[in-house]
Design an enzyme around this catalytic site. Structure first.
Site, PDB file in Angstrom:
ATOM      1  N   CYS A  72       0.814  -1.219   0.000  1.00 32.89           N
ATOM      2  CA  CYS A  72       0.000   0.000   0.000  1.00 32.89           C
ATOM      3  C   CYS A  72       0.849   1.272   0.000  1.00 32.89           C
ATOM      4  CB  CYS A  72      -0.956   0.014   1.192  1.00 32.89           C
ATOM      5  SG  CYS A  72      -0.158   0.271   2.789  1.00 32.89           S
ATOM      6  N   HIS A 109      -1.495  11.355  15.858  1.00 34.53           N
ATOM      7  CA  HIS A 109      -2.042  10.573  14.744  1.00 34.53           C
ATOM      8  C   HIS A 109      -0.966   9.657  14.171  1.00 34.53           C
ATOM      9  CE1 HIS A 109      -4.301   9.717  11.077  1.00 34.53           C
ATOM     10  NE2 HIS A 109      -3.210  10.016  10.389  1.00 34.53           N
ATOM     11  N   HIS A 112      -4.286   4.720  10.050  1.00 33.23           N
ATOM     12  CA  HIS A 112      -5.626   4.144  10.108  1.00 33.23           C
ATOM     13  C   HIS A 112      -5.570   2.626  10.209  1.00 33.23           C
ATOM     14  CE1 HIS A 112      -6.540   8.152   8.529  1.00 33.23           C
ATOM     15  NE2 HIS A 112      -7.687   7.980   9.157  1.00 33.23           N
ATOM     16  N   ASP A 120      -3.084 -12.517   4.777  1.00 35.76           N
ATOM     17  CA  ASP A 120      -2.765 -13.750   5.493  1.00 35.76           C
ATOM     18  C   ASP A 120      -1.933 -13.406   6.731  1.00 35.76           C
ATOM     19  OD1 ASP A 120      -2.535 -16.403   6.152  1.00 35.76           O
ATOM     20  OD2 ASP A 120      -0.852 -16.774   4.779  1.00 35.76           O
ATOM     21  N   ARG A 126      -5.000  -4.397   9.195  1.00 37.50           N
ATOM     22  CA  ARG A 126      -3.856  -3.657   8.647  1.00 37.50           C
ATOM     23  C   ARG A 126      -3.809  -2.290   9.308  1.00 37.50           C
ATOM     24  NH1 ARG A 126      -3.351  -0.112   3.982  1.00 37.50           N
ATOM     25  NH2 ARG A 126      -5.496  -0.692   3.446  1.00 37.50           N
ATOM     26  N   CYS A 128      -2.235   0.816   9.006  1.00 34.80           N
ATOM     27  CA  CYS A 128      -1.546   1.557   7.951  1.00 34.80           C
ATOM     28  C   CYS A 128      -0.988   2.821   8.596  1.00 34.80           C
ATOM     29  CB  CYS A 128      -2.538   1.878   6.838  1.00 34.80           C
ATOM     30  SG  CYS A 128      -1.816   2.671   5.407  1.00 34.80           S
TER      31      CYS A 128
END
Length: 148
Positions: A72, A109, A112, A120, A126, A128
Site C-alpha cells: 500500500c 495521529h 488508520h 494472510d 492492517r 496503515c
C-alpha cells in the site's frame, strides 16, 4: 478492538510546544492528522528488526515482528505491540468511514486501521501507519545486511 476509545492521555502539550519539538512535516501528520504520500516514507519497505516508537513521545507502539508488506506504500502492521498502546477514533473525513489510530500516550495521529481485507496475517487487520509518525529503533541483534 476497533471501538472508539476515549479518555485523557498522559502526555499533554500545548500546540506551541508541539510546533517547537516537531518538524513541520511531523507536526502536520502527528498533530493535524495529515498523511505522507505513499511509497515516500522512510519505513514503508524497511525489513530491519526493531521497535517502532511514536515520533512525538517515544512510546513503543509496534514491532518489526508484526510488520508485513501490504503493497500500500505505507508501513503496515497486523497488531500493535500490546493492548492499550494505541487508541482508536472514528474518522469520517475525506468522504470515508475509517478507524483512526492514535498514540495512547500523547494522542498523536499514526494512521488508520483497516479490517477484513484478506491478508494472510493472524488478525486480518492492517494498521496503515505513516513513517513520519514513528521512529524505528533497531534491535541489537539486527544485522547490518543492507536492509533499511
Amino acid at each position: 478492538m476497533t471501538k472508539e476509545t476515549t479518555g485523557t492521555v498522559p502526555v499533554q502539550k500545548t500546540d506551541d510546544q508541539w510546533r517547537e519539538e516537531l518538524t513541520p512535516e511531523e507536526y502536520q501528520v502527528l498533530r493535524k492528522a495529515g498523511t505522507e504520500r505513499p511509497y515516500t516514507g522512510e519505513y514503508w519497505d524497511t525489513k530491519t528488526a526493531g521497535v517502532y516508537q511514536c515520533r512525538a513521545c517515544g512510546s513503543e507502539l509496534f514491532t518489526s515482528s508484526e510488520k508485513f508488506d501490504s503493497h500500500c506504500g505505507w508501513p503496515s502492521f497486523f497488531a500493535p505491540l500490546s493492548e492499550g498502546k494505541v487508541r482508536y477514533l472514528h474518522d469520517r473525513s475525506m468522504g470515508m468511514d475509517r478507524i483512526e489510530v492514535r498514540c495512547a500516550n500523547c494522542d498523536s495521529h499514526m494512521g488508520h486501521l483497516f479490517e477484513g481485507e484478506g491478508f494472510d496475517t493472524p488478525t486480518d487487520q492492517r494498521f496503515c501507519i505513516n513513517s513520519v509518525s514513528v521512529k524505528l529503533v533497531p534491535s541489537e541483534s539486527a544485522s547490518a545486511d543492507g536492509a533499511k
